[in-house]
Design a protein around this motif. Structure first.
Motif, short mmCIF file in Angstrom:
data_model
loop_
_atom_site.label_atom_id
_atom_site.label_comp_id
_atom_site.label_asym_id
_atom_site.label_seq_id
_atom_site.Cartn_x
_atom_site.Cartn_y
_atom_site.Cartn_z
N LYS A 13 22.25 -33.44 118.47
CA LYS A 13 21.75 -32.52 119.50
C LYS A 13 20.64 -33.18 120.31
CE LYS A 13 22.60 -28.41 116.64
NZ LYS A 13 21.97 -27.29 115.92
N TRP A 17 30.30 -25.60 111.78
CA TRP A 17 28.95 -25.66 111.22
C TRP A 17 28.80 -24.67 110.06
CZ3 TRP A 17 23.92 -23.35 113.44
CH2 TRP A 17 22.81 -24.10 113.04
N ALA A 48 15.66 -27.56 111.74
CA ALA A 48 16.90 -27.52 110.96
C ALA A 48 17.11 -28.82 110.19
CB ALA A 48 18.08 -27.24 111.89
N MET A 49 16.66 -29.92 110.76
CA MET A 49 16.79 -31.22 110.10
C MET A 49 16.02 -31.23 108.76
SD MET A 49 15.98 -34.95 111.78
CE MET A 49 16.47 -34.30 113.39
N TYR A 93 14.26 -26.76 117.63
CA TYR A 93 15.10 -26.13 116.62
C TYR A 93 15.81 -27.18 115.76
CZ TYR A 93 18.94 -23.33 114.69
OH TYR A 93 19.83 -22.72 113.86
N ALA A 94 16.26 -28.26 116.38
CA ALA A 94 16.95 -29.32 115.65
C ALA A 94 16.02 -30.00 114.65
CB ALA A 94 17.52 -30.35 116.63
N GLU A 104 21.86 -32.53 113.69
CA GLU A 104 20.64 -32.25 114.45
C GLU A 104 20.24 -33.46 115.31
OE1 GLU A 104 19.95 -29.20 114.42
OE2 GLU A 104 21.29 -28.83 112.74
N GLY A 124 11.93 -22.52 110.77
CA GLY A 124 13.31 -22.50 111.25
C GLY A 124 13.63 -21.25 112.03
N GLU A 145 28.83 -30.46 119.14
CA GLU A 145 27.42 -30.34 119.48
C GLU A 145 27.03 -31.35 120.57
OE1 GLU A 145 25.10 -28.29 118.79
OE2 GLU A 145 26.03 -27.08 117.24
N GLN A 179 17.68 -29.78 105.78
CA GLN A 179 18.79 -30.53 105.19
C GLN A 179 18.32 -31.62 104.22
OE1 GLN A 179 21.75 -29.16 106.10
NE2 GLN A 179 20.35 -27.87 107.24
#
Length: 211
Positions: free
Chosen positions: A180, A42, A153-154, A149-150, A177, A123, A19, A157
């Protein structure tokens, strides 16, 4: 801490390398190849995390990772060929991928626990913007959209999404993330001041026109 959780973190380390490296690449085909390889690890990471903490809350992420791997590898070949026919196919493929993402995203959201559906909706929206940003010409759109997006997505998690089990944070997923976002920051720190690089200079076309 079970073996599946440990494996997820190991797979995440490999994903981080791909990444981070991918967002330092300006060449589209090489970028997509690095992204495709990273998406393979991933996908495996999310599967291992699902085995550790509950597959229901990881389902949408696994679908997203598989989707990412297929999309990146197809785009790799499209941009490597760079012909009118491949570009036409690429646009049709992009539209098909958007439709697939909408359908898969809808079912993933509906299968997620009601308390965290809002996270999955955010997301999906940011993921779609990233997909479009990847296909757009230049290097800026993909890097701007991947930051949003990161962030989304973070959040997926964290224990906000992992409602069952022992509420562990998926630290490696968060670090991916962060990698990135950090890679995008490094990219611009390294190249944004290069006035001789027309790919990275926002104002140069306007300045040339004024001359």
């Amino acid at each position: 801490m079970n073996n599946w959780f440990i494996l997820a973190q190991a797979l995440g380390l490999i994903t981080i390398l791909f990444e981070f490296a991918s967002y330092q690449i300006k060449d589209k085909p090489k970028y997509f190849l690095a992204q495709g390889a990273g998406s393979l690890f991933w996908t495996a990471m999310f599967f291992a995390m699902g085995m550790a903490s509950g597959m229901d809350t990881m389902a949408s992420l696994i679908v997203a990772a598989i989707y990412s791997m297929v999309r990146n590898l197809v785009f790799w070949r499209i941009f490597a060929q760079n012909t009118p026919r491949s570009k036409e196919f690429g646009l049709n493929f992009l539209l098909a991928m958007i439709v697939v993402a909408l359908i898969a995203g809808f079912f993933s959201i509906m299968n997620a626990p009601e308390q965290v559906r809002w996270l999955h909706i955010i997301g999906m929206i940011t993921a779609l913007s990233f997909v479009i940003g990847q296909y757009l010409p230049g290097v800026h759109a993909v890097r701007i959209t991947v930051v949003f997006y990161a962030i989304a997505a973070m959040l997926l998690q964290t224990p906000l999404n992992i409602l069952y089990g022992d509420f562990r944070w998926n630290i490696m997923g968060i670090l991916i993330e962060v990698a990135k976002i950090a890679s995008v920051a490094v990219f611009y720190a390294r190249f944004s001041k290069d006035a001789d690089d027309p790919v990275l200079t926002f104002a140069k076309p306007q300045l040339e026109a004024q001359k």
